[in-house]
Design a protein around this motif. Structure first.
Motif, PDB file in Angstrom:
ATOM      1  N   VAL A 298       0.857  -1.179   0.000  1.00  8.87           N
ATOM      2  CA  VAL A 298       0.000   0.000   0.000  1.00  8.87           C
ATOM      3  C   VAL A 298       0.894   1.230   0.000  1.00  8.87           C
ATOM      4  N   SER A 300       0.124   5.232  -0.118  1.00 12.94           N
ATOM      5  CA  SER A 300      -0.914   6.262  -0.147  1.00 12.94           C
ATOM      6  C   SER A 300      -0.339   7.597   0.299  1.00 12.94           C
ATOM      7  N   VAL A 305      -5.968   3.455   3.786  1.00 16.92           N
ATOM      8  CA  VAL A 305      -6.329   2.284   2.988  1.00 16.92           C
ATOM      9  C   VAL A 305      -6.456   1.086   3.917  1.00 16.92           C
ATOM     10  N   CYS A 307      -7.201  -3.083   4.011  1.00 17.37           N
ATOM     11  CA  CYS A 307      -7.235  -4.290   3.184  1.00 17.37           C
ATOM     12  C   CYS A 307      -7.441  -5.503   4.085  1.00 17.37           C
ATOM     13  N   VAL A 315      -1.750  -1.528  -4.037  1.00 19.69           N
ATOM     14  CA  VAL A 315      -2.731  -0.448  -3.914  1.00 19.69           C
ATOM     15  C   VAL A 315      -1.965   0.866  -3.823  1.00 19.69           C
ATOM     16  N   VAL A 324      -5.457  -0.255  -8.164  1.00 16.70           N
ATOM     17  CA  VAL A 324      -5.512  -1.541  -7.486  1.00 16.70           C
ATOM     18  C   VAL A 324      -5.186  -2.602  -8.529  1.00 16.70           C
TER      19      VAL A 324
END
Length: 342
Positions: A298, A300, A305, A307, A315, A324
């Motif tokens: 991930v 970001s 986020v 998951c 991601v 994704v």
């Protein structure tokens, strides 16, 4: 070997396979994807010290401000009038250096974990280049990779080997054969050669390109640390990689084996592999919560986020864009409409 090594840093490409983080206005080389420095800054830092001359950076007009903001004061910049792949870009730099200068050509957006191993390979390659060889860094493979070209090792020479042949990106079966043979290495796009020797080979194998480079440089203009080749002559050049134009044709190709923790950071999966993972193989940058996930990355820049129960997934959140993807599909990110600017 005497004399300085002249780093030539190539800042071409747009890094579309790292969309949405990498975008045309701020592409992959200028992003801090590993640590605090950008990949470009890390490349320059590796090529600094008593053995290195001030760097020559070849970049397109759209990225000049980024390059100047991140580069050192003594850097010289050759402005590509337009993208024509690596052979013309390298030739522009060669034409601006003394004929006996030893060039160390490095992409601006690769990761190298072991700087000491890189320096040792640079010394060996420069020594061979000073004897007239055109030298490729031959990166020891650790897996049957299908995304890279390969170099087959030939007979040994002092400090390295002759190149038996360059091989295009193989399918999985051939890649496994190459790994098992033990005589093949990855072609990472890092080279060393004399400026005059490179231009002589270009003249022999691609005379039209060599002529256009000479004309473009002769009619170019200099302003501060920027050199602007003449655009019309340069536009006549057919785009071609240095591998196709020179390295696969010259009889003086050599290779220096090196293990240096190299990655081209060509996909999100490659970036995941280069970052530090937890015990489950997960890699997180930014705000995220992962529950019962394995091998998930991930990245970001803002939103949290979350998951649950994912395996081998990437991601990425960048502003208002979200990606994704399964990691094994990461090679296709560049085909997305957003990545290509559509």
């Amino acid at each position: 070997m005497t004399g300085l090594i002249h780093p030539v840093i190539l800042c071409g490409g747009s890094g579309t396979r790292l969309w949405p983080r990498s975008r045309p206005e701020r592409p992959k080389p200028f992003l801090s994807l590993l640590g605090e420095r950008s990949l470009f800054e890390a490349t320059l830092a590796r090529c600094t010290g008593a053995r290195f001359a001030p760097p020559v950076v070849v970049a397109g007009a759209h990225h000049l401000d980024l390059a100047e903001d991140q580069g050192p004061p003594d850097m010289r910049i050759v402005v590509e009038p337009e993208g024509r792949n690596t052979a013309p870009a390298i030739a522009l730099a060669a034409a601006r250096l003394p004929a006996d200068a030893i060039m160390l050509v490095c992409p601006s957006d690769h990761h190298i974990a072991d700087t000491a191993a890189f320096h040792a390979a640079a010394e060996a390659a420069a020594a061979l280049a000073s004897e007239g060889h055109l030298v490729a860094f031959a990166i020891t493979p650790d897996r049957p990779e299908t995304g890279y070209g390969y170099i087959e090792r030939g007979e040994p020479i002092d400090g390295g080997y002759r190149v038996a042949r360059f091989v295009e990106k193989p399918d999985a079966a051939r890649a496994r054969e190459f790994l098992a043979a033990g005589t093949f290495a990855w072609n990472g796009g890092i080279f060393a050669f004399g400026a005059g020797a490179f231009l002589a080979e270009l003249e022999h194998h691609r005379p039209a390109m060599a002529h256009a480079i000479r004309e473009s440089v002769a009619q170019g203009s200099e302003e501060g640390r920027r050199f602007q080749p003449e655009a019309t002559a340069f536009a006549a050049i057919k785009a071609e990689s240095v591998d196709y134009a020179v390295m696969e044709n010259t009889r003086r190709a050599a290779m220096v084996p090196v293990e240096m923790g190299w990655s081209d950071i060509g996909t999100w999966a490659a970036l995941r592999a280069a970052r530090q993972a937890d015990a489950a193989g997960n890699v997180v940058r930014g705000k995220a919560e992962l529950i019962e996930c394995r091998n998930v990355m991930v990245d970001s820049d803002g939103p949290r986020v979350s998951c649950i129960g994912l395996d081998d997934v990437i991601v990425v959140v960048d502003g208002d864009e979200v990606l994704v993807a399964r990691a094994d599909g990461a090679q296709m990110v560049g085909k997305l409409g957003g990545a290509s600017g559509r």
